[in-house]
Design a protein around this motif. Structure first.
Motif, PDB file in Angstrom:
ATOM      1  N   GLY A 263     -70.675   2.777  26.593  1.00  0.00           N
ATOM      2  CA  GLY A 263     -70.092   4.116  26.790  1.00  0.00           C
ATOM      3  C   GLY A 263     -70.706   5.283  27.505  1.00  0.00           C
ATOM      4  O   GLY A 263     -70.153   6.145  28.203  1.00  0.00           O
ATOM      5  N   ILE A 264     -72.029   5.348  27.262  1.00  0.00           N
ATOM      6  CA  ILE A 264     -72.881   6.157  28.063  1.00  0.00           C
ATOM      7  C   ILE A 264     -72.833   6.073  29.257  1.00  0.00           C
ATOM      8  O   ILE A 264     -72.790   6.949  30.117  1.00  0.00           O
ATOM      9  CB  ILE A 264     -74.261   6.140  27.621  1.00  0.00           C
ATOM     10  CG1 ILE A 264     -74.496   6.610  25.981  1.00  0.00           C
ATOM     11  CG2 ILE A 264     -75.347   7.089  28.194  1.00  0.00           C
ATOM     12  CD1 ILE A 264     -75.814   6.361  25.177  1.00  0.00           C
ATOM     13  N   ALA A 265     -72.910   4.732  29.863  1.00  0.00           N
ATOM     14  CA  ALA A 265     -73.122   4.405  31.343  1.00  0.00           C
ATOM     15  C   ALA A 265     -71.743   4.831  31.793  1.00  0.00           C
ATOM     16  O   ALA A 265     -71.601   5.413  33.112  1.00  0.00           O
ATOM     17  CB  ALA A 265     -73.261   2.997  31.392  1.00  0.00           C
ATOM     18  N   SER A 266     -70.676   4.732  31.410  1.00  0.00           N
ATOM     19  CA  SER A 266     -69.306   4.707  31.802  1.00  0.00           C
ATOM     20  C   SER A 266     -68.840   6.406  31.750  1.00  0.00           C
ATOM     21  O   SER A 266     -68.466   6.826  32.649  1.00  0.00           O
ATOM     22  CB  SER A 266     -68.280   4.143  30.914  1.00  0.00           C
ATOM     23  OG  SER A 266     -68.290   2.935  30.970  1.00  0.00           O
TER      24      SER A 266
ATOM     25  N   ALA B 246     -73.467  -5.185  27.204  1.00  0.00           N
ATOM     26  CA  ALA B 246     -73.157  -3.914  27.680  1.00  0.00           C
ATOM     27  C   ALA B 246     -72.554  -3.934  28.781  1.00  0.00           C
ATOM     28  O   ALA B 246     -71.503  -3.162  29.389  1.00  0.00           O
ATOM     29  CB  ALA B 246     -74.287  -2.684  27.441  1.00  0.00           C
ATOM     30  N   SER B 247     -73.019  -4.652  29.690  1.00  0.00           N
ATOM     31  CA  SER B 247     -72.643  -4.876  31.150  1.00  0.00           C
ATOM     32  C   SER B 247     -71.162  -5.545  30.951  1.00  0.00           C
ATOM     33  O   SER B 247     -70.193  -4.996  31.892  1.00  0.00           O
ATOM     34  CB  SER B 247     -73.416  -5.866  32.223  1.00  0.00           C
ATOM     35  OG  SER B 247     -74.486  -5.219  32.105  1.00  0.00           O
ATOM     36  N   ALA B 248     -70.936  -6.248  30.291  1.00  0.00           N
ATOM     37  CA  ALA B 248     -69.558  -7.151  30.106  1.00  0.00           C
ATOM     38  C   ALA B 248     -68.499  -5.950  29.517  1.00  0.00           C
ATOM     39  O   ALA B 248     -67.365  -5.950  29.706  1.00  0.00           O
ATOM     40  CB  ALA B 248     -69.804  -8.381  29.342  1.00  0.00           C
ATOM     41  N   ILE B 249     -69.027  -5.304  28.440  1.00  0.00           N
ATOM     42  CA  ILE B 249     -68.312  -4.299  27.765  1.00  0.00           C
ATOM     43  C   ILE B 249     -67.830  -3.101  28.616  1.00  0.00           C
ATOM     44  O   ILE B 249     -66.656  -2.720  28.745  1.00  0.00           O
ATOM     45  CB  ILE B 249     -69.263  -3.861  26.551  1.00  0.00           C
ATOM     46  CG1 ILE B 249     -68.966  -5.132  25.469  1.00  0.00           C
ATOM     47  CG2 ILE B 249     -68.301  -2.502  25.823  1.00  0.00           C
ATOM     48  CD1 ILE B 249     -69.904  -4.591  24.343  1.00  0.00           C
ATOM     49  N   ALA B 250     -68.926  -2.603  29.592  1.00  0.00           N
ATOM     50  CA  ALA B 250     -68.636  -1.630  30.547  1.00  0.00           C
ATOM     51  C   ALA B 250     -67.208  -1.973  31.128  1.00  0.00           C
ATOM     52  O   ALA B 250     -66.604  -0.942  31.661  1.00  0.00           O
ATOM     53  CB  ALA B 250     -69.579  -1.277  31.319  1.00  0.00           C
TER      54      ALA B 250
ATOM     55  N   ILE C  11     -66.307  -5.476  40.568  1.00  0.00           N
ATOM     56  CA  ILE C  11     -67.341  -5.102  41.643  1.00  0.00           C
ATOM     57  C   ILE C  11     -66.607  -4.296  42.472  1.00  0.00           C
ATOM     58  O   ILE C  11     -67.341  -3.322  43.093  1.00  0.00           O
ATOM     59  CB  ILE C  11     -67.932  -6.506  42.333  1.00  0.00           C
ATOM     60  CG1 ILE C  11     -69.075  -6.034  43.352  1.00  0.00           C
ATOM     61  CG2 ILE C  11     -66.697  -7.106  43.519  1.00  0.00           C
ATOM     62  CD1 ILE C  11     -69.767  -7.250  43.843  1.00  0.00           C
ATOM     63  N   GLY C  12     -65.329  -4.228  42.704  1.00  0.00           N
ATOM     64  CA  GLY C  12     -64.697  -3.278  43.725  1.00  0.00           C
ATOM     65  C   GLY C  12     -64.540  -1.881  42.879  1.00  0.00           C
ATOM     66  O   GLY C  12     -65.137  -0.888  43.694  1.00  0.00           O
TER      67      GLY C  12
ATOM     68  N   VAL D 235     -77.942   4.431  38.943  1.00  0.00           N
ATOM     69  CA  VAL D 235     -78.813   3.418  38.659  1.00  0.00           C
ATOM     70  C   VAL D 235     -78.178   2.422  37.462  1.00  0.00           C
ATOM     71  O   VAL D 235     -78.282   1.376  37.527  1.00  0.00           O
ATOM     72  CB  VAL D 235     -80.152   4.041  37.818  1.00  0.00           C
ATOM     73  CG1 VAL D 235     -80.902   3.016  36.903  1.00  0.00           C
ATOM     74  CG2 VAL D 235     -81.037   4.753  38.837  1.00  0.00           C
ATOM     75  N   ALA D 236     -77.504   3.193  36.589  1.00  0.00           N
ATOM     76  CA  ALA D 236     -76.394   2.495  35.507  1.00  0.00           C
ATOM     77  C   ALA D 236     -75.581   1.677  36.184  1.00  0.00           C
ATOM     78  O   ALA D 236     -75.434   0.369  36.067  1.00  0.00           O
ATOM     79  CB  ALA D 236     -76.082   3.258  34.709  1.00  0.00           C
ATOM     80  N   THR D 237     -74.909   2.130  37.270  1.00  0.00           N
ATOM     81  CA  THR D 237     -73.965   1.389  38.229  1.00  0.00           C
ATOM     82  C   THR D 237     -74.545   0.062  38.725  1.00  0.00           C
ATOM     83  O   THR D 237     -74.119  -0.998  38.727  1.00  0.00           O
ATOM     84  CB  THR D 237     -73.233   2.099  39.186  1.00  0.00           C
ATOM     85  OG1 THR D 237     -72.696   3.188  38.394  1.00  0.00           O
ATOM     86  CG2 THR D 237     -72.339   1.423  40.134  1.00  0.00           C
ATOM     87  N   LEU D 238     -75.540   0.297  39.399  1.00  0.00           N
ATOM     88  CA  LEU D 238     -76.459  -0.615  40.177  1.00  0.00           C
ATOM     89  C   LEU D 238     -76.858  -1.873  39.088  1.00  0.00           C
ATOM     90  O   LEU D 238     -76.785  -3.043  39.216  1.00  0.00           O
ATOM     91  CB  LEU D 238     -77.597  -0.332  40.844  1.00  0.00           C
ATOM     92  CG  LEU D 238     -77.339   0.703  42.193  1.00  0.00           C
ATOM     93  CD1 LEU D 238     -78.617   1.109  42.761  1.00  0.00           C
ATOM     94  CD2 LEU D 238     -76.461  -0.022  43.032  1.00  0.00           C
ATOM     95  N   TRP D 239     -77.193  -1.467  37.776  1.00  0.00           N
ATOM     96  CA  TRP D 239     -77.714  -2.292  36.900  1.00  0.00           C
ATOM     97  C   TRP D 239     -76.540  -3.192  36.555  1.00  0.00           C
ATOM     98  O   TRP D 239     -76.527  -4.610  36.385  1.00  0.00           O
ATOM     99  CB  TRP D 239     -78.089  -1.596  35.606  1.00  0.00           C
ATOM    100  CG  TRP D 239     -78.127  -2.658  34.172  1.00  0.00           C
ATOM    101  CD1 TRP D 239     -77.210  -2.631  33.476  1.00  0.00           C
ATOM    102  CD2 TRP D 239     -79.016  -3.345  33.811  1.00  0.00           C
ATOM    103  NE1 TRP D 239     -77.398  -3.618  32.338  1.00  0.00           N
ATOM    104  CE2 TRP D 239     -78.688  -4.284  32.854  1.00  0.00           C
ATOM    105  CE3 TRP D 239     -80.587  -3.841  34.563  1.00  0.00           C
ATOM    106  CZ2 TRP D 239     -79.593  -4.928  31.935  1.00  0.00           C
ATOM    107  CZ3 TRP D 239     -81.108  -4.870  34.008  1.00  0.00           C
ATOM    108  CH2 TRP D 239     -80.711  -5.322  32.680  1.00  0.00           C
ATOM    109  N   LEU D 240     -75.171  -2.792  36.307  1.00  0.00           N
ATOM    110  CA  LEU D 240     -73.996  -3.512  36.048  1.00  0.00           C
ATOM    111  C   LEU D 240     -73.655  -4.234  37.096  1.00  0.00           C
ATOM    112  O   LEU D 240     -73.165  -5.429  37.010  1.00  0.00           O
ATOM    113  CB  LEU D 240     -72.937  -2.492  35.451  1.00  0.00           C
ATOM    114  CG  LEU D 240     -72.877  -1.306  34.463  1.00  0.00           C
ATOM    115  CD1 LEU D 240     -71.722  -0.452  34.415  1.00  0.00           C
ATOM    116  CD2 LEU D 240     -73.092  -2.478  33.367  1.00  0.00           C
TER     117      LEU D 240
END
Length: 492
Positions: free
Chosen positions: A70-73, A240-244, A395-396, A436-441
């Motif tokens: 939720g924070i990353a989003s 968290a990556s899957a949930i995002a 990824i898009g 940074v969070a987006t690149l992590w995902l």
């Protein structure tokens, strides 16, 4: 090189240069944008993703995964909010990139958005067909030839929703309000009925001891780490990556900016509010899911339905089925709307045939491009194994997120004079964290997904070089005026 890096002047991003910038009637208000966001962010996954990730990846720590996601989003949403308030146009990230980074990068982002939204509509339609067949079967009705019935259902829902979008935004908005209200009632029932059955012992200490999986590394991150792991902190962040991915969709709200009353202020509010509400709802359902049954006993295929069967509340299965079917219906509807607006913007800039940007005088919508999108979605859903390609949707979207985060930083430096209805606080820190969070995902996606995405983008660049570069409106000579194209100010 200078031709493909030419930038769209900010004054023209929402101006009358093409004769079509304001052809879409203003319709949406802030509350409508919240419904639009909830319509696309809350689908059938709300009834399954918490249980699946708890059982396979994070254990009870999946609640922390939801908070991290939720924070990353929210970071990405704040970046979208600033750019949408500055350039309220239906092109969303495509137009933002056109103004900030130049035409070739705009085409790259537009091509990524086409992949995200078009494939997503087909993927969700196919999932909708399977869920609808399952819901009918749960009522004890045996269907002759389930595969054929599913195909017919997928065809029917795409034809119906494409028709609704083509008939006008007002018709689609009314249908969306009804369906979102109904699915929120179903979700409310899940929370209210499930809360009394929560057993605190099922939460344990949240952090399950990590374990190494025997499978070979599949994601980019696992290739560098050298092994696949589950549970522990690694599992919480992986979940968290899957949930995002479940939160992806707030960006579609930005495509409605051109049709929104007082867009510079309404669009940021609508996006942020819908994301916050969706996050709270996801957390509430996850709390009920993990609290009712130990994560070791959760069924991965039907986690929430099986949990209610375990506690003896079988009738909730039908409520969950209804909520899932309605949830996916609204997702398809909003995706078609978003894809229509993005293609409409690319077409009127000349990067694809401008005939697709025509607006129906009767329905006041880009009917031609809507019908094309519906046709392509039907072809993909019926003849391509789209469920195996759903990571390409992710990824898009993330690719666009990265450019939007970087765009906030660059635009603050290059165009500080532009009026903004909303500003990301603590810039450039928060946009940098969003990047940074987006690149992590993104590194948590499979290597094969990256390979297919690279092929798609290479094909897109070929299309641009053969068509878009020469047919772009910016490639045509324009009469000189006393207006500074870079700043929208008069020359002295």
């Amino acid at each position: 090189m200078t031709t493909i890096l030419r930038r769209l002047p900010p004054s023209e991003a929402t101006g009358l240069r093409t004769g079509a910038r304001h052809s879409l009637a203003e319709l949406y208000r802030p509350r409508d944008l919240v419904v639009l966001g909830l319509g696309v962010m809350i689908g059938a996954g709300i009834f399954s993703i918490a249980g699946q990730q708890a059982a396979t990846t994070a254990g009870p720590g999946v609640l922390l995964s939801f908070m991290i996601a939720g924070i990353a989003s929210l970071l990405a949403c704040l970046c979208y909010a600033e750019l949408s308030s500055t350039m309220p146009t239906s092109g969303s990230a495509y137009t933002f990139t056109y103004v900030i980074f130049g035409e070739v990068w705009a085409w790259v982002i537009g091509w990524a958005l086409i992949l995200e939204l078009q494939l997503a509509a087909a993927v969700v339609a196919r999932a909708w067909g399977g869920l609808t067949v399952t819901a009918i079967s749960n009522f004890g009705i045996k269907l002759p030839g389930e595969a054929l019935v599913e195909d017919l259902l997928v065809f029917g829902i795409l034809v119906l929703l494409t028709g609704i979008v083509a008939l006008g935004a007002r018709v689609g908005l009314r249908a969306l309000w009804i369906m979102v209200s109904a699915k929120l009632l179903a979700i409310g029932a899940v929370i209210v009925v499930g809360l009394p059955h929560i057993d605190v012992a099922n939460f344990g200490d949240f952090l399950v001891p990590p374990k190494t999986l025997p499978s070979s590394p599949a994601t980019v991150l696992e290739v560098f780490v050298g092994e696949s792991q589950a549970f522990g902190w690694f599992g919480i962040f992986a979940a968290a990556s899957a949930i995002a991915f479940a939160y992806i969709g707030f960006d579609v709200v930005a495509t409605s900016a051109e049709e929104t009353v007082n867009a510079p202020r309404a669009v940021p509010r609508g996006m942020i509010r819908s994301l916050v509400i969706a996050t709270v709802i996801y957390l509430a359902v996850a709390l009920v899911m993990v609290g009712m049954v130990s994560f070791t006993k959760i069924s991965v295929d039907t986690p929430l339905s099986s949990a209610f069967r375990v506690i003896g509340v079988d009738w909730m299965v039908h409520v969950i089925d209804a909520g899932a079917v309605l949830g996916l219906t609204t997702v398809i509807l909003v995706l078609i709307v978003g894809q229509t607006r993005v293609l409409f913007s690319i077409a009127r800039d000349g990067l694809i045939p401008r005939g697709l940007a025509s607006v129906s005088r009767r329905y006041h919508t880009p009917t031609r491009v809507t019908l094309l999108i519906g046709f392509v979605a039907i072809m993909l859903a019926e003849f391509v194994p789209v469920l195996m390609l759903q990571e390409l949707v992710v990824i898009g979207a993330l690719f666009a997120f990265a450019f939007v985060a970087a765009g906030v930083i660059v635009m603050r430096r290059r165009m500080p004079y532009l009026e903004r209805g909303f500003q990301v606080p603590l810039s450039p820190l928060l946009p940098a964290l969003s990047l940074v969070a987006t690149l992590w995902l993104m590194v948590n996606l499979r290597v094969m997904t990256w390979a297919w995405f690279a092929l798609w983008m290479a094909f897109g660049l070929l299309v641009y070089l053969l068509y878009g570069r020469r047919h772009s409106l910016l490639a045509r000579p324009r009469p000189r005026s006393n207006l500074d194209p870079a700043r929208g100010r008069h020359r002295r």
